[in-house]
Design an enzyme around this catalytic site. Structure first.
Site, PDB file in Angstrom:
ATOM      1  N   GLU A   1       0.847  -1.203   0.000  1.00  0.00           N
ATOM      2  CA  GLU A   1       0.000   0.000   0.000  1.00  0.00           C
ATOM      3  C   GLU A   1       0.876   1.245   0.000  1.00  0.00           C
ATOM      4  OE1 GLU A   1      -2.608   0.393   3.427  1.00  0.00           O
ATOM      5  OE2 GLU A   1      -2.785   2.549   3.066  1.00  0.00           O
TER       6      GLU A   1
ATOM      7  N   ARG B   1       0.219  10.375   0.086  1.00  0.00           N
ATOM      8  CA  ARG B   1       0.514  11.437   1.050  1.00  0.00           C
ATOM      9  C   ARG B   1       1.678  12.307   0.613  1.00  0.00           C
ATOM     10  NH1 ARG B   1      -0.136   7.994   6.635  1.00  0.00           N
ATOM     11  NH2 ARG B   1      -1.942   6.865   5.827  1.00  0.00           N
TER      12      ARG B   1
ATOM     13  N   LYS C   1     -10.845  -2.000   6.844  1.00  0.00           N
ATOM     14  CA  LYS C   1      -9.664  -1.594   7.605  1.00  0.00           C
ATOM     15  C   LYS C   1     -10.174  -0.928   8.891  1.00  0.00           C
ATOM     16  CE  LYS C   1      -6.426   2.259   7.161  1.00  0.00           C
ATOM     17  NZ  LYS C   1      -5.349   2.852   6.359  1.00  0.00           N
TER      18      LYS C   1
HETATM   19  C1  3PG Z   1      -1.934   4.541   8.173  1.00  0.00           C
HETATM   20  O1  3PG Z   1      -1.397   5.579   7.853  1.00  0.00           O
HETATM   21  O2  3PG Z   1      -2.743   3.878   7.513  1.00  0.00           O
HETATM   22  C2  3PG Z   1      -1.566   4.167   9.524  1.00  0.00           C
HETATM   23  O3  3PG Z   1      -1.496   5.347  10.245  1.00  0.00           O
HETATM   24  C3  3PG Z   1      -0.260   3.504   9.643  1.00  0.00           C
HETATM   25  O4  3PG Z   1      -0.079   3.559  10.983  1.00  0.00           O
HETATM   26  P1  3PG Z   1       1.295   3.228  11.658  1.00  0.00           P
HETATM   27  O5  3PG Z   1       2.275   4.235  11.151  1.00  0.00           O
HETATM   28  O6  3PG Z   1       0.985   3.398  13.128  1.00  0.00           O
HETATM   29  O7  3PG Z   1       1.644   1.817  11.292  1.00  0.00           O
END
Ligand code: 3PG
Length: 217
Positions: A50, A54, A138
């Site tokens: 994924e 961003r 999710k």
């Molecule tokens: C995401 O951005 O989907 C989650 O915030 C990933 O979270 P993490 O950085 O805590 O794994």
């Protein structure tokens, strides 16, 4: 990992979740990192990737992985609008992950024939996604929104829903989440540390991916 999956064919959301215990949540700031990173994750047994929308480079990274790493199934995360979904489809994304659920995003994914893992954090959001036919969801942000206790509580009224908790999941707590019957896989960014990417330490990424792909479910 289910070796029977042909990564070139279209997959269902459930197949994407079942392939490995972890879907890495990837933030790429350099297009040049995309292909070596994807190869490093695949070498560690993680094929469902994924890449989040961003950074301005995200779509170019998705395109590069789609073109050059056929052993991976490239997905796009942080899709928040129909336009996002369409741009990801054009870039070659094979699945979509969203931080929340809207009917517009669900419809855009259907129209583009792309499986969607929509984010939910409340019962009403689960019901809205289910109403539109989405039953693999999710749970985001998992730790902050109730963690293990929330998933256990949901297993009663939403016993037909399968979750990919994401947000606050780490190598230390992933196994607990994966032990729940309504959890198929987890999502997390810990497999792709920014400093490993910055220094091109792809071996470290492969090691983290291997550990993650060996987690029991
Ligand atoms: C995401 O951005 O989907 C989650 O915030 C990933 O979270 P993490 O950085 O805590 O794994």
């Amino acid at each position: 990992m289910d070796v029977k999956i042909n990564t070139k064919q279209s997959l269902t959301a459930l197949q994407i979740m079942q392939d490995a215990a972890v879907i890495p949540v990837i933030v790429l700031t350099e297009v040049a990192h995309a292909v070596p990173l994807a190869r490093a994750l695949v070498a560690g047994g993680i094929r469902m990737l994924e890449v989040t929308l961003r950074t301005p480079q995200a779509l170019a990274c998705i395109e590069a992985i789609a073109r050059e790493v056929p052993e991976a199934v490239i997905g796009a995360g942080t899709a928040r609008s129909a336009a996002d979904v369409q741009a990801c489809a054009m870039a070659g994304a094979r699945f979509i992950v969203s931080p929340g659920y809207t009917h517009a995003v669900g419809t855009a994914c259907r129209d583009a024939h792309l499986p969607l893992l929509p984010g939910v954090a409340t019962g009403s959001e689960i019901m809205a996604a289910q109403e539109d036919g989405f039953t693999e969801l999710k749970f985001f942000p998992a730790l902050q929104a109730g963690g293990l206790a929330m998933l256990k509580a949901w297993s009663g009224p939403f016993g037909d829903v399968k979750f990919c908790p994401t947000g606050g999941i780490t190598a230390a707590n992933a196994a607990e989440f994966l032990s729940l019957p309504n959890v198929v896989c987890v999502g997390g960014s810990w497999l792709v540390p920014a400093d490993a990417m910055a220094s091109g330490d792809w071996g470290r990424v492969t090691g983290l991916a291997r550990q993650a792909s060996e987690l029991l479910r």
